[in-house]
Design a protein around this motif. Sequence first.
Motif, mmCIF file in Angstrom:
data_model
loop_
_atom_site.group_PDB
_atom_site.id
_atom_site.type_symbol
_atom_site.label_atom_id
_atom_site.label_comp_id
_atom_site.label_asym_id
_atom_site.label_seq_id
_atom_site.Cartn_x
_atom_site.Cartn_y
_atom_site.Cartn_z
ATOM 1 N N GLN A 17 1.044 4.036 -2.912
ATOM 2 C CA GLN A 17 0.636 5.393 -2.582
ATOM 3 C C GLN A 17 1.761 6.401 -2.810
ATOM 4 O O GLN A 17 1.519 7.515 -3.265
ATOM 5 C CB GLN A 17 0.178 5.444 -1.122
ATOM 6 C CG GLN A 17 -0.486 6.729 -0.733
ATOM 7 C CD GLN A 17 -1.102 6.627 0.653
ATOM 8 O OE1 GLN A 17 -0.828 5.708 1.406
ATOM 9 N NE2 GLN A 17 -1.924 7.587 0.988
ATOM 10 N N MET A 34 -7.394 2.626 3.856
ATOM 11 C CA MET A 34 -7.169 1.427 3.045
ATOM 12 C C MET A 34 -6.995 0.206 3.950
ATOM 13 O O MET A 34 -7.536 -0.868 3.672
ATOM 14 C CB MET A 34 -5.935 1.620 2.149
ATOM 15 C CG MET A 34 -6.118 2.668 1.067
ATOM 16 S SD MET A 34 -4.570 3.130 0.238
ATOM 17 C CE MET A 34 -4.164 1.624 -0.627
ATOM 18 N N PHE A 53 0.836 -1.207 0.000
ATOM 19 C CA PHE A 53 0.000 0.000 0.000
ATOM 20 C C PHE A 53 0.871 1.258 0.000
ATOM 21 O O PHE A 53 0.607 2.199 -0.736
ATOM 22 C CB PHE A 53 -0.934 0.025 1.206
ATOM 23 C CG PHE A 53 -2.135 -0.880 1.102
ATOM 24 C CD1 PHE A 53 -2.551 -1.416 -0.097
ATOM 25 C CD2 PHE A 53 -2.863 -1.194 2.229
ATOM 26 C CE1 PHE A 53 -3.658 -2.238 -0.185
ATOM 27 C CE2 PHE A 53 -3.981 -2.015 2.163
ATOM 28 C CZ PHE A 53 -4.378 -2.542 0.948
#
Length: 75
Positions: A13, A44, A9
């Motif tokens: 990002q 998330m 993640f």
Amino acid sequence: MVFETIRAFLAEQMACDETRISMSTVILEDLEVEPSDLEELMLMLEQEFGVEWTDEDLNGIETVADLTAFVENQI
């Protein structure tokens, strides 16, 4: 599994290579993550793992290890 998901993640990002992210990575400094980006990351993770967090929880998270431990304690 939690660390790998967080690393993926963060890499997505921040548009960086996953190998740049380790447990000792300081999220705001090493990755130049803005507080708003950290909030988005937490959303998330909330969807992925079903964790709940508060703004106070965010204040205690500095490293990827801190974030990983927080999520692992919630699931």
